[in-house]
Write an enzyme that holds these catalytic residues in place. Sequence first.
Site, short mmCIF file in Angstrom:
data_model
loop_
_atom_site.label_atom_id
_atom_site.label_comp_id
_atom_site.label_asym_id
_atom_site.label_seq_id
_atom_site.Cartn_x
_atom_site.Cartn_y
_atom_site.Cartn_z
N GLU A 1 -6.98 0.31 2.54
CA GLU A 1 -7.26 -0.48 3.74
C GLU A 1 -6.15 -1.51 3.83
O GLU A 1 -6.09 -2.45 3.04
CB GLU A 1 -8.62 -1.15 3.69
CG GLU A 1 -8.94 -1.86 5.00
CD GLU A 1 -10.34 -2.41 5.08
OE1 GLU A 1 -10.49 -3.54 5.57
OE2 GLU A 1 -11.29 -1.72 4.66
N GLY B 1 0.81 -1.21 0.00
CA GLY B 1 0.00 0.00 0.00
C GLY B 1 0.84 1.26 0.00
O GLY B 1 0.53 2.23 -0.71
#
Length: 480
Positions: A248, A231
Amino acid sequence: MREYKLYIGGAWQDNTDGEVMDDFNPATGELMARVHMAGAADAEKALAAAHAARAVWGSAQPDVRERLLLRAADVMEARAEELTELMIAESGSARYKARGEVLGSAGVLRVAAGECRRVHGEVLQPTAAGQVSMAVRAPLGVVLGITPFNYPLILAVKKLAYAIGAGDPFILKPSPLTPAIGLAIAEVFEAAGLPAGVLNVVPGRSEVIGDLLVDDPRVKMVTFTGSSAVGRSIAVRAARDLKKVAMELGGKNPMIVLADYGAEKAADIAAYGAFCHQGQVCMATSRIIVEEPVYETFCAALVRRAEGLKVGDPREEDTIIGPLIQPNKWEFIDGQIADAVGKGAGLLTGGRHEGPWYWPTVLSGVTPEMRIFHEETFGPVTSVVRARDAEHALALCNDNEYGLSAALLTHDLEKAWSLSLRMEAGMVHVNDTTFLSGTTAPSGGVKFSGFGREGGRYSMEDFTELKWLTMQVEDKKMPF
């Protein structure tokens, strides 16, 4: 044997470079499907198709988008058994989890359909005489969604349903471990009458098409669920072009058990949160922080619950623990356990594996000096941590770089409010598990667990752009 092709521009297509991946059942090792893997040329086709669809789909009326999503929900429910079997075969999901994920995904589609008519702006106070001032929301354009293997259906649907409902064409890059499930979503939407280019599904290796898709200027937003390391890399790349991102990411989710809460009920809640889907869940209950007076009683109760869970064939109704989807994952898990035991932790149960199956594992006496206190495990392992009192439990809870989900078990209302407001997590649940989600609730984390929120109107806010719009209805005198 089923062969899955790419879904681009409303058509099923062979890939360009000819790479076809063998897709194996993690429980049996059997070849269950062959999947076309997208190369650079295929990614370009998907980008072009989505970009071409943006004007027409962005101007489609809310009821058109709503009807599409409702039809997709109907198709998904009609194919629920077929999709459940695919989830079991490709992801190693136990039947209860696979069935719940399919029906939950149909529910998400219906909630997203309802949100199509609730993309609201507001009338603002004017800044000049004779002015009408408004804040309005408009579609972003092409959205790229990159999804993980653990909940490959619902985590994809939670992204694409709201993006499509907001008027954004969507490119889905599913995990290379569960590509067939991503392509099954395209089948559902095709049957629902999806216009060409609005949804494109391109499974492929990250090193081949991942950066290409993220970097392309036609992509206006990247939404990602997965590890914090990946991420961060995606966020850095997207920032070069100031793209919108929603992440997330990982979690090392704490559950605080205070002395006033019953140990047996606490163990029931903890066992579900820790061991559902073999612990391969970003919201898994992986640190259980127990107040001193009930520590030993709780440990004994949790061990009994763990040892009562059936490990086996995920197709069987009573199986709770299925196979790990990554067969060599046991090496990492064993390393975490060995480090903890070597530093004084107790291995109360589990800690063994057979092929792709890893038995539910409970460690006691875990402290912040151990790797497993801080590192995400993504396996059926949970750590029990001793706390002197409620304030010590809170300090242990927040002693982590992650902040996804947290739980607090207590019947003391004052402590419930005081502690939950100070727990550093994007989601806090009192007297429930860390592994909790809702179709209209804002799901997401803080710290290294990401940013942005998914669910209901919060997704619609992410997938639209807020504009300030004014109209001067009376002549306005300029300063010069």
